[in-house]
Design an enzyme around this catalytic site. Structure first.
Site, PDB file in Angstrom:
ATOM      1  N   LYS A   1       0.529  -1.247   0.207  1.00 41.09           N
ATOM      2  CA  LYS A   1       0.031  -0.092  -0.006  1.00 41.09           C
ATOM      3  C   LYS A   1       0.667   1.109   0.231  1.00 41.09           C
ATOM      4  O   LYS A   1       1.966   0.965  -0.134  1.00 41.09           O
ATOM      5  CB  LYS A   1      -0.814  -0.055   1.348  1.00 41.09           C
ATOM      6  CG  LYS A   1       0.134  -0.315   2.313  1.00 41.09           C
ATOM      7  CD  LYS A   1      -0.884  -0.457   3.456  1.00 41.09           C
ATOM      8  CE  LYS A   1      -0.433  -0.468   4.685  1.00 41.09           C
ATOM      9  NZ  LYS A   1      -1.299   0.224   6.114  1.00 41.09           N
TER      10      LYS A   1
ATOM     11  N   TYR B   1      15.311  30.917   8.025  1.00 39.74           N
ATOM     12  CA  TYR B   1      14.383  30.962   8.505  1.00 39.74           C
ATOM     13  C   TYR B   1      14.380  31.358  10.045  1.00 39.74           C
ATOM     14  O   TYR B   1      15.036  30.983  10.394  1.00 39.74           O
ATOM     15  CB  TYR B   1      12.782  30.346   8.060  1.00 39.74           C
ATOM     16  CG  TYR B   1      12.690  30.834   6.572  1.00 39.74           C
ATOM     17  CD1 TYR B   1      12.508  31.935   6.320  1.00 39.74           C
ATOM     18  CD2 TYR B   1      12.585  29.757   5.778  1.00 39.74           C
ATOM     19  CE1 TYR B   1      12.214  31.963   4.923  1.00 39.74           C
ATOM     20  CE2 TYR B   1      12.067  30.238   4.724  1.00 39.74           C
ATOM     21  CZ  TYR B   1      12.303  31.243   3.950  1.00 39.74           C
ATOM     22  OH  TYR B   1      11.475  31.640   2.812  1.00 39.74           O
TER      23      TYR B   1
END
Length: 344
Positions: free
Chosen positions: A33, A242
């Site tokens: 999956k 940042y």
């Protein structure tokens, strides 16, 4: 090269499947999956089918359709989410086997696809998917004459072998299924490792195929090498990234590498994360941004062309620990921008 290279060792995946298969006396399926846990379902499933896997599990019908196109008509493809509204034509056209989770799904399936194969999932205590005891008791005598191909449940705490939940679920599964003339399945990777009491007729390993815990003997499957775009000098007091979250305390060298949270390298890794230049560990500095990460390479003798996040020196579970998460999330988050290379 401006994008990172994700190398997937298909030979290691096959070796891990064979190792887990050898620990049981029953059939071993494969859980593929989420695009084979992010590693490429077409390539992974074809390698496993070539090694002898004949039963595959996916999460939703759409995944099953893609897998059927890759593998052809022979393998069995079971769908954990069962028979959802709107899935009928997908299930019919691709010959999928829905694992039915409720009375409503049972009715939908037998009415829309009479005679079509199906499995049944029972809830033995996880409270996620499957029929609870009263629901199963009410529908059991209707379901069994329809010849289900599998009755399964799922363990909640199999990565903790000593957890009492495992024994409780095993007992409950016996109570709900003993005497049935239907193949039974309870275990994924963790259940396989807990021994024969948990194996029943079929196991369905997932994370262990891809080199993740709790399968400590797994061969590593993934390597992730990230190119360096630029290396710069920083002086004491200068900041990187940042929000000025990292400040240089001494003269140093900072490499900016070409990956970020858009590539599945989540911000939560933050300053805990390290990469490697050969055997040398180098720390992430500043915030991880969308496309770029700063790394302190001051101690390296030469400027690297690339740095490795996952590989010989750091497993997927080590990297997961940087973000206080699981190897599952790291694998399934790996982004689409990587150049993927497959080896055997």
């Amino acid at each position: 090269m401006s994008t990172a290279v994700l190398t997937v060792d298909l030979g290691a995946i096959v070796s891990n499947w064979r190792d887990l298969d050898a620990r049981t006396n029953c059939e071993t399926a494969a859980c593929v999956k989420a695009d084979a846990y992010g590693l490429g379902v077409v390539e992974v499933a074809r390698a496993l089918a070539g090694a002898g896997a004949r039963h595959f599990f996916v999460a939703v019908a759409e995944e099953g359709v893609l897998l059927r196109k890759a593998l052809g008509p022979a393998p069995r493809i079971s769908v954990f989410s069962g028979h959802m509204a709107g899935d009928t034509e997908l299930i019919r056209g691709a010959g999928l086997v829905p694992v039915l989770n409720s009375v409503d799904q049972m009715l939908r399936h037998v009415e829309s696809l009479p005679g079509h194969s199906f499995g049944i999932q029972l809830d033995t205590g996880m409270n996620r998917l499957g029929m609870e005891g009263a629901e199963w008791a009410a529908i059991r005598d209707i379901a069994l004459p329809q010849n289900p191909t599998l009755v399964m449940s799922h363990l909640a705490c199999a990565d903790e072998p000593d957890h009492g939940m495992n024994a409780r679920q095993l007992l409950r599964f016996h109570e709900m299924t003993d005497g049935l003339e239907v193949p039974r399945s309870l275990s994924a990777t963790g259940g396989i490792l807990m021994g024969a009491d948990y194996h029943f007729d079929l196991t369905r390993p997932g994370i262990g195929l891809y080199g993740g815990m709790p399968f400590v003997d797994a061969r590593p499957v993934v390597r992730l090498d990230v190119p360096v775009i630029q290396v710069r000098d920083v002086s004491p007091g200068e900041t990187v990234g940042y929000a000025n979250t990292w400040t240089a305390r001494s003269p140093g060298r900072i490499a900016t590498i070409s990956a970020g949270y858009a590539d599945g390298l989540m911000r939560a890794m933050g300053a805990k994360a390290t990469l490697h230049a050969g055997s040398s560990s180098v720390p992430v500095v500043g915030r991880i941004s969308m496309d770029l990460i700063g790394v302190d390479v001051t101690g390296l003798a030469t400027e690297p062309d690339s740095l490795q996040l996952i590989g010989r020196h750091q497993s997927i579970d080590t990297v997961a620990g940087f973000a206080d998460t699981l190897g599952y999330e790291i694998l399934t988050s790996l982004g689409a921008r990587y150049r993927r290379e497959y080896t055997r």
